[in-house]
Design a protein around this motif. Sequence first.
Motif, PDB file in Angstrom:
ATOM      1  N   GLU A 134      -1.460   7.831  -0.121  1.00  0.00           N
ATOM      2  CA  GLU A 134      -0.385   8.250   0.770  1.00  0.00           C
ATOM      3  C   GLU A 134      -0.752   7.986   2.225  1.00  0.00           C
ATOM      4  O   GLU A 134       0.105   7.615   3.045  1.00  0.00           O
ATOM      5  CB  GLU A 134      -0.085   9.741   0.570  1.00  0.00           C
ATOM      6  N   ALA A 135      -2.029   8.172   2.570  1.00  0.00           N
ATOM      7  CA  ALA A 135      -2.468   7.908   3.950  1.00  0.00           C
ATOM      8  C   ALA A 135      -2.311   6.428   4.288  1.00  0.00           C
ATOM      9  O   ALA A 135      -1.770   6.070   5.343  1.00  0.00           O
ATOM     10  CB  ALA A 135      -3.922   8.347   4.128  1.00  0.00           C
ATOM     11  N   TRP A 136      -2.768   5.545   3.394  1.00  0.00           N
ATOM     12  CA  TRP A 136      -2.648   4.107   3.642  1.00  0.00           C
ATOM     13  C   TRP A 136      -1.182   3.663   3.677  1.00  0.00           C
ATOM     14  O   TRP A 136      -0.841   2.720   4.386  1.00  0.00           O
ATOM     15  CB  TRP A 136      -3.390   3.329   2.560  1.00  0.00           C
ATOM     16  N   ASP A 137      -0.344   4.339   2.916  1.00  0.00           N
ATOM     17  CA  ASP A 137       1.053   3.935   2.823  1.00  0.00           C
ATOM     18  C   ASP A 137       1.902   4.407   4.001  1.00  0.00           C
ATOM     19  O   ASP A 137       3.115   4.228   3.984  1.00  0.00           O
ATOM     20  CB  ASP A 137       1.663   4.454   1.513  1.00  0.00           C
ATOM     21  N   GLY A 138       1.280   4.984   5.009  1.00  0.00           N
ATOM     22  CA  GLY A 138       2.026   5.348   6.199  1.00  0.00           C
ATOM     23  C   GLY A 138       1.708   6.703   6.774  1.00  0.00           C
ATOM     24  O   GLY A 138       2.202   7.051   7.852  1.00  0.00           O
ATOM     25  N   GLY A 139       0.883   7.493   6.078  1.00  0.00           N
ATOM     26  CA  GLY A 139       0.521   8.788   6.611  1.00  0.00           C
ATOM     27  C   GLY A 139      -0.275   8.682   7.900  1.00  0.00           C
ATOM     28  O   GLY A 139      -0.160   9.532   8.792  1.00  0.00           O
ATOM     29  N   GLU A 153      -4.866  -4.570  -0.952  1.00  0.00           N
ATOM     30  CA  GLU A 153      -3.984  -4.664   0.208  1.00  0.00           C
ATOM     31  C   GLU A 153      -4.479  -3.825   1.385  1.00  0.00           C
ATOM     32  O   GLU A 153      -3.759  -3.621   2.357  1.00  0.00           O
ATOM     33  CB  GLU A 153      -2.570  -4.241  -0.186  1.00  0.00           C
ATOM     34  N   VAL A 154      -5.718  -3.346   1.281  1.00  0.00           N
ATOM     35  CA  VAL A 154      -6.332  -2.554   2.346  1.00  0.00           C
ATOM     36  C   VAL A 154      -7.473  -3.350   2.964  1.00  0.00           C
ATOM     37  O   VAL A 154      -8.319  -3.897   2.251  1.00  0.00           O
ATOM     38  CB  VAL A 154      -6.851  -1.204   1.811  1.00  0.00           C
ATOM     39  N   THR A 155      -7.494  -3.439   4.279  1.00  0.00           N
ATOM     40  CA  THR A 155      -8.570  -4.111   5.004  1.00  0.00           C
ATOM     41  C   THR A 155      -9.720  -3.142   5.228  1.00  0.00           C
ATOM     42  O   THR A 155      -9.512  -1.995   5.630  1.00  0.00           O
ATOM     43  CB  THR A 155      -8.073  -4.624   6.368  1.00  0.00           C
ATOM     44  N   LEU A 270     -14.031   2.184   8.428  1.00  0.00           N
ATOM     45  CA  LEU A 270     -12.631   2.258   8.842  1.00  0.00           C
ATOM     46  C   LEU A 270     -11.811   1.330   7.962  1.00  0.00           C
ATOM     47  O   LEU A 270     -12.245   0.212   7.655  1.00  0.00           O
ATOM     48  CB  LEU A 270     -12.471   1.848  10.303  1.00  0.00           C
ATOM     49  N   THR A 271     -10.626   1.758   7.563  1.00  0.00           N
ATOM     50  CA  THR A 271      -9.751   0.952   6.710  1.00  0.00           C
ATOM     51  C   THR A 271      -8.323   1.089   7.201  1.00  0.00           C
ATOM     52  O   THR A 271      -7.971   2.043   7.890  1.00  0.00           O
ATOM     53  CB  THR A 271      -9.820   1.438   5.246  1.00  0.00           C
ATOM     54  N   TRP A 272      -7.492   0.115   6.816  1.00  0.00           N
ATOM     55  CA  TRP A 272      -6.065   0.203   7.128  1.00  0.00           C
ATOM     56  C   TRP A 272      -5.294  -0.744   6.212  1.00  0.00           C
ATOM     57  O   TRP A 272      -5.848  -1.714   5.680  1.00  0.00           O
ATOM     58  CB  TRP A 272      -5.788  -0.132   8.597  1.00  0.00           C
ATOM     59  N   ARG A 273      -4.032  -0.437   6.018  1.00  0.00           N
ATOM     60  CA  ARG A 273      -3.162  -1.287   5.211  1.00  0.00           C
ATOM     61  C   ARG A 273      -3.014  -2.623   5.926  1.00  0.00           C
ATOM     62  O   ARG A 273      -2.595  -2.684   7.081  1.00  0.00           O
ATOM     63  CB  ARG A 273      -1.807  -0.613   5.023  1.00  0.00           C
ATOM     64  N   THR A 274      -3.376  -3.718   5.248  1.00  0.00           N
ATOM     65  CA  THR A 274      -3.412  -5.040   5.872  1.00  0.00           C
ATOM     66  C   THR A 274      -2.071  -5.421   6.483  1.00  0.00           C
ATOM     67  O   THR A 274      -2.009  -5.970   7.596  1.00  0.00           O
ATOM     68  CB  THR A 274      -3.838  -6.090   4.835  1.00  0.00           C
ATOM     69  N   ALA A 275      -0.995  -5.102   5.796  1.00  0.00           N
ATOM     70  CA  ALA A 275       0.337  -5.473   6.289  1.00  0.00           C
ATOM     71  C   ALA A 275       0.707  -4.739   7.572  1.00  0.00           C
ATOM     72  O   ALA A 275       1.620  -5.172   8.287  1.00  0.00           O
ATOM     73  CB  ALA A 275       1.381  -5.197   5.205  1.00  0.00           C
ATOM     74  N   ARG A 276       0.006  -3.640   7.864  1.00  0.00           N
ATOM     75  CA  ARG A 276       0.321  -2.861   9.057  1.00  0.00           C
ATOM     76  C   ARG A 276      -0.599  -3.191  10.233  1.00  0.00           C
ATOM     77  O   ARG A 276      -0.539  -2.540  11.282  1.00  0.00           O
ATOM     78  CB  ARG A 276       0.216  -1.366   8.731  1.00  0.00           C
TER      79      ARG A 276
END
Length: 337
Positions: A134-139, A153-155, A270-276
């Motif tokens: 949920e955090a990666w998906d926009g939280g 899909e996570v960097t 540190l990580t983040w959704r690649t598309a974002r």
Amino acid sequence: MDFREIETFLTLARTLHFGRAAEEMRLSQARVSQLIRALERRVGAPLFERTSRRVALTGLGERLLGTARPSFHALERALEDARAHARDLSGDLRVGHLPNLAGAPLTGIADAFRLAHPGCAVHLVQVTMDGLREAWDGGVDILATFLPVEDPEVTVGPELGSHDRVLAIAEDHPLAAAGRVTLEQLGDLTVPAMPRTIPPRLHASYWPHRTPSGRPIRRARVEGTYLDSLHMVARGELVIPVDTGTTRFRRYPGVTFIPIVDMPPARAVLTWRTARTGPLIEAFAAVASAAAPATSATSAAPAPVPVRSDRSPLPAPSAAPAPVPPVPASLSAVSRR
């Protein structure tokens, strides 16, 4: 790492005079002394010899100076470069973190980012391990968590350091007197059953399902929060594999923490959704990358675990999770952490 502590250390190491260091930094002498004492507590030993007539570096201080100075200057250069682009960056950045990754070095990175980008605001948000998706998906925009990261899909960005593995165990347990434990010995103990929404490989890296010889590790379903689990640990009903980051914030009467000597350290990233991915995330990651050497200069972190091409430092579980055995009625209610 506390950016101000390192800056104060380097200034005092150069001037060897509390008054001149305070004047140069536009601080009071008392504040300079406070920052130096805080850094010495973090390191665990004096960095300066102080007398009524002189201030001098200790041997450990000389060693830290040689390591920290180039790292700090590299961070300063990165910040100067970031400032050159600061006028193009503005907005809010939500930075999530697991509870055991609160505080340094993340707060120091956030402070350095705010300094470099005054038009940006950073909001630190606590995320539980069963809420990563949920955090990666926009939280949140960027998330501090532990390897392995399974989602393609996570960097995976800069590392934040390593945390040794320890076992929360009752102070009067026989293993507590030994002061150490192995993964094989977990086969004789009971650990809590964690939420199934935790990514499987991350789950297995913290709470393995079997010992190295293949024995299942017993699970008990626990009612309540992590503090409720620690209460059961104090009573001798459970043990909990955690990391040293957890021990900074979560202590409990009757519970001690002993090293799990053959378990690889937990590596924070540190990580983040690649598309974002966007300018704010890239700028924050750049500041974190520059801060990483200075962070390691103030602590003796374990050697990193090699990361394979699939970005996972641990092999996939070779067997399905052991079934949760029947437990006493007092432990039988199911609840997420």
